[in-house]
Design an enzyme around this catalytic site. Structure first.
Site, mmCIF file in Angstrom:
data_model
loop_
_atom_site.group_PDB
_atom_site.id
_atom_site.type_symbol
_atom_site.label_atom_id
_atom_site.label_comp_id
_atom_site.label_asym_id
_atom_site.label_seq_id
_atom_site.Cartn_x
_atom_site.Cartn_y
_atom_site.Cartn_z
ATOM 1 N N HIS A 85 38.987 41.460 29.553
ATOM 2 C CA HIS A 85 38.110 42.052 30.580
ATOM 3 C C HIS A 85 37.949 43.553 30.336
ATOM 4 C CE1 HIS A 85 39.642 38.720 33.471
ATOM 5 N NE2 HIS A 85 38.373 38.451 33.222
ATOM 6 N N LYS A 96 38.247 27.991 42.225
ATOM 7 C CA LYS A 96 39.579 28.366 41.704
ATOM 8 C C LYS A 96 40.454 28.854 42.857
ATOM 9 C CE LYS A 96 37.571 30.258 37.412
ATOM 10 N NZ LYS A 96 37.285 31.539 36.730
ATOM 11 N N ARG A 132 33.182 34.119 25.299
ATOM 12 C CA ARG A 132 34.251 33.962 24.312
ATOM 13 C C ARG A 132 33.923 32.919 23.261
ATOM 14 N NH1 ARG A 132 38.569 33.774 29.060
ATOM 15 N NH2 ARG A 132 36.899 32.380 29.690
ATOM 16 N N SER A 162 42.296 34.469 31.849
ATOM 17 C CA SER A 162 43.220 34.672 32.979
ATOM 18 C C SER A 162 43.975 33.382 33.307
ATOM 19 C CB SER A 162 42.449 35.119 34.222
ATOM 20 O OG SER A 162 41.850 36.359 34.007
HETATM 21 O O1 PNS Z 1 35.502 35.180 36.506
HETATM 22 P P1 PNS Z 1 34.734 33.971 36.929
HETATM 23 O O2 PNS Z 1 35.543 33.173 37.940
HETATM 24 O O3 PNS Z 1 34.268 33.132 35.780
HETATM 25 O O4 PNS Z 1 33.421 34.518 37.678
HETATM 26 C C1 PNS Z 1 32.515 33.608 38.268
HETATM 27 C C2 PNS Z 1 31.576 34.344 39.237
HETATM 28 C C3 PNS Z 1 32.377 35.131 40.244
HETATM 29 C C4 PNS Z 1 30.698 35.293 38.460
HETATM 30 C C5 PNS Z 1 30.715 33.267 39.956
HETATM 31 O O5 PNS Z 1 31.568 32.337 40.569
HETATM 32 C C6 PNS Z 1 29.785 33.871 40.997
HETATM 33 O O6 PNS Z 1 28.754 34.402 40.650
HETATM 34 N N1 PNS Z 1 30.183 33.794 42.288
HETATM 35 C C7 PNS Z 1 29.388 34.336 43.388
HETATM 36 C C8 PNS Z 1 28.705 33.208 44.178
HETATM 37 C C9 PNS Z 1 27.407 32.765 43.529
HETATM 38 O O7 PNS Z 1 26.481 33.543 43.346
HETATM 39 N N2 PNS Z 1 27.347 31.476 43.139
HETATM 40 C C10 PNS Z 1 26.174 30.897 42.491
HETATM 41 C C11 PNS Z 1 26.272 31.034 40.978
HETATM 42 S S1 PNS Z 1 24.900 30.312 40.150
#
Ligand code: PNS
Length: 167
Positions: free
Chosen positions: A17, A41, A92, A130
């Site tokens: 990150h 999660k 990744r 993570s």
């Molecule tokens: O680090 P991560 O868990 O892979 O991040 C995922 C994240 C936080 C970017 C994604 O879950 C997100 O955008 N959450 C906000 C809610 C949202 O907009 N959901 C619709 C996604 S299409």
């Protein structure tokens, strides 16, 4: 002023990150690190703790152009609120691609004026995730090549606290 948003769970923030943050900060005038809880999660760290950890780890980066902000809404709504024209995500490998491809596509439907840009961390940091850092730490492995010493101590302390609580 070009504002980029780097969203994620950061549970915990890894060296991967931090490499993406360093690279991303060079592409924009201001980089907002958007921290949220991914509903799919269960986090090891509460949101406030993750924010404090990221702020501490990024204190020396970006010369004041990096901001760490929590959000609890749709990513695209938050991106608009921040005035972001770019969303940065780390990529990744093939396993990330399917997930990112779908999320980017859905996000484009929600707001096609905001571009998602994918960055690759240094090859040496590519495998770090993570989820695996936590798994290795829970099972007694050494995570010091994947996170900073302070984050390693936080992870070990949080796991010990969880064990003491019986959860
Ligand atoms: O680090 P991560 O868990 O892979 O991040 C995922 C994240 C936080 C970017 C994604 O879950 C997100 O955008 N959450 C906000 C809610 C949202 O907009 N959901 C619709 C996604 S299409």
């Amino acid at each position: 002023m070009r504002i980029g948003l780097y969203p994620g769970s950061f549970d915990p923030i890894t060296l991967g990150h931090m490499d993406i943050i360093r690279r991303g900060a060079k592409l924009v005038d201001k980089l907002v690190i958007g921290v949220t809880t991914n509903p799919s999660k269960t986090p090891l760290f509460p949101l406030d703790t993750r924010l404090a950890m990221i702020r501490r780890e990024c204190a020396a980066l970006g010369n004041g152009t990096i901001e760490v902000v929590a959000f609890d809404s749709l990513l695209m709504h938050f991106a608009r609120e921040c005035g972001a024209s770019l969303i940065l995500r780390g990529l990744r490998g093939a396993s990330d691609f399917e997930y990112e491809y779908q999320m980017t596509g859905m996000n484009q439907y929600l707001d096609s004026s905001i571009e998602t840009v994918f960055l690759m961390a240094d090859v040496a940091l590519q495998p770090i995730a993570s989820r695996l850092v936590k798994e290795i730490a829970v099972l007694g492995g050494d995570i010091s090549r994947f996170v900073t010493p302070a984050v390693r101590d936080d992870v070990l302390a949080q796991i010990a606290a969880r064990k003491a609580q019986g959860s």
